[in-house]
Design a protein around this motif. Structure first.
Motif, mmCIF file in Angstrom:
data_model
loop_
_atom_site.group_PDB
_atom_site.id
_atom_site.type_symbol
_atom_site.label_atom_id
_atom_site.label_comp_id
_atom_site.label_asym_id
_atom_site.label_seq_id
_atom_site.Cartn_x
_atom_site.Cartn_y
_atom_site.Cartn_z
ATOM 1 N N LEU A 212 0.856 -1.186 0.000
ATOM 2 C CA LEU A 212 0.000 0.000 0.000
ATOM 3 C C LEU A 212 0.889 1.232 0.000
ATOM 4 N N GLU A 213 0.774 2.054 -1.043
ATOM 5 C CA GLU A 213 1.647 3.211 -1.201
ATOM 6 C C GLU A 213 0.848 4.436 -1.631
ATOM 7 N N LEU A 214 1.523 5.568 -1.637
ATOM 8 C CA LEU A 214 0.943 6.814 -2.124
ATOM 9 C C LEU A 214 1.637 7.173 -3.428
ATOM 10 N N TYR A 240 -2.456 13.212 -5.858
ATOM 11 C CA TYR A 240 -2.046 11.944 -5.264
ATOM 12 C C TYR A 240 -3.140 10.880 -5.410
ATOM 13 N N LEU A 242 -3.959 6.547 -4.137
ATOM 14 C CA LEU A 242 -3.513 5.343 -3.449
ATOM 15 C C LEU A 242 -2.990 4.372 -4.495
ATOM 16 N N ASN A 244 -1.216 0.309 -5.227
ATOM 17 C CA ASN A 244 -0.810 -1.031 -4.823
ATOM 18 C C ASN A 244 0.312 -1.475 -5.744
ATOM 19 N N SER A 272 -5.758 4.112 -7.475
ATOM 20 C CA SER A 272 -7.146 4.526 -7.309
ATOM 21 C C SER A 272 -7.521 5.499 -8.416
ATOM 22 N N ILE A 310 -1.529 10.739 7.135
ATOM 23 C CA ILE A 310 -2.674 10.045 6.549
ATOM 24 C C ILE A 310 -2.717 8.617 7.098
ATOM 25 N N SER A 311 -3.853 8.228 7.628
ATOM 26 C CA SER A 311 -4.020 6.860 8.126
ATOM 27 C C SER A 311 -4.524 5.969 6.996
ATOM 28 N N LEU A 312 -3.791 4.903 6.722
ATOM 29 C CA LEU A 312 -4.151 3.974 5.657
ATOM 30 C C LEU A 312 -4.396 2.589 6.251
ATOM 31 N N ARG A 313 -5.307 1.852 5.639
ATOM 32 C CA ARG A 313 -5.648 0.531 6.136
ATOM 33 C C ARG A 313 -5.888 -0.413 4.960
ATOM 34 N N VAL A 314 -5.460 -1.647 5.123
ATOM 35 C CA VAL A 314 -5.653 -2.674 4.102
ATOM 36 C C VAL A 314 -6.667 -3.700 4.609
#
Length: 321
Positions: A212-214, A240, A242, A244, A272, A310-314
């Motif tokens: 998971l990247e930006l 920007y 998201l 993968n 995304s 930024i909070s990211l979740r998979v």
């Protein structure tokens, strides 16, 4: 707190009036891809909005309305950050609950029916035509974890890691929009890395991994050989997404020496469909993890708030779930 919109927006939606991202969509009524934005559960067709005079009050964009008739966002991105910001701010005003221009869309029912489309009734496309793609090894925790897989914890980080941006060029043609099926790659793997001699076998990857990247899109070019000063680099960012970065780790451990990633890393990169502008992320700018190594002068930024909180979740679902 996000400003209120006359177009209903769920609190759980990532597409509040504070966002206004840009993407490319098509619909059953019109199969031609064209630029759009999204608010809540609705997409705003910017091609029709521009053609019907929606931007007539926005002087800065009046001579560039053709960018919204293109099949991608490249022409819009090339206008530069001031144009992006002005379009975003104008759309926020148009959809604001207290809009100063209700006649543009809120009270124009005929135009609303043409430009506002349910998100579920649209198809998202790759938002820009991508000419080049560079993958950076930016996260130290990620770099340590991956380095440990290949070299062990003691040698996980290479000596150059904290001195310069570590990156490599990957396959731009393999970048696809979210939702595109990805085929498991085949390649050479060592079924027994401890065996001698080391003889690989040709096999589908057994260690498919996700990252998971930006991702960042650049909107302005610099002359060949002329570097962009580090403090001016942020002005070249369009927005920007998201990302993968799919990885076949068993292929990678065998093929990455001595020249780095190849088939293990270039078979697919998913992004995304909606591009979030830097202006929307300003409230999340923060001072990042301090580098304990002093950078050379050309890499030293004057702005300490050069990262985003930024909070990211998979969430991973298998075929059995």
């Amino acid at each position: 707190m996000a400003p209120a919109s006359w177009l209903p927006v769920s609190r759980a939606s990532p597409f509040s009036l504070a966002n206004i991202p840009f993407g490319v969509i098509s619909t059953a009524a019109s199969h031609s891809p064209r630029p759009a934005t999204v608010i809540g559960d609705h997409v705003i067709d910017l091609k029709v909005f521009a053609e019907k005079g929606g931007f007539s009050r926005l002087e800065q964009i009046r001579d560039h309305l053709s960018v919204f008739s293109k099949p991608n966002l490249n022409s819009f991105a090339a206008l530069g950050q001031p144009a992006h910001v002005s379009v975003r701010c104008f759309l926020q005003e148009v959809f604001s609950e207290t809009t100063s221009c209700p006649e543009v869309l809120r009270d124009n029912m005929a135009l609303r029916q043409e430009v506002i489309v349910p998100l579920k009734d649209t198809v998202s496309h790759l938002p820009l035509e991508i000419g080049d793609y560079t993958d950076f090894f930016a996260g130290i925790n990620h770099a340590f974890t991956v380095g440990s897989l290949f070299r062990g914890p003691q040698n996980a980080l290479q000596p150059n890691y904290k001195h310069l941006p570590v990156g490599y060029h990957s396959r731009a043609s393999s970048v696809v929009v979210s939702g595109t099926p990805v085929r498991r790659p085949w390649g050479q793997i060592l079924t027994n890395p401890a065996a001698e001699p080391k003889i690989p076998t040709f096999s589908p990857s057994r260690r498919l991994d996700i990252e998971l990247e930006l991702g960042a899109f650049v909107c302005s070019a610099n002359p060949l050989g002329q570097p962009v000063p580090v403090d001016q680099a942020v002005q070249s960012i369009f927005g920007y997404v998201l990302m993968n970065d799919w990885s076949a780790r068993d292929l990678q451990t065998w093929e990455y020496v001595p020249l780095g990633p190849f088939n293990a890393k270039n078979f697919a990169t998913t992004i995304s469909p909606w591009i979030v502008l830097p202006e929307a992320l300003k409230p999340f700018a923060t001072v990042g993890i301090e580098n304990d190594t002093k950078l050379l002068p050309y890499l030293q930024e004057s702005n300490s708030k050069n990262q985003y909180d930024i909070s990211l979740r998979v969430q991973l679902s298998t075929m059995g779930i």
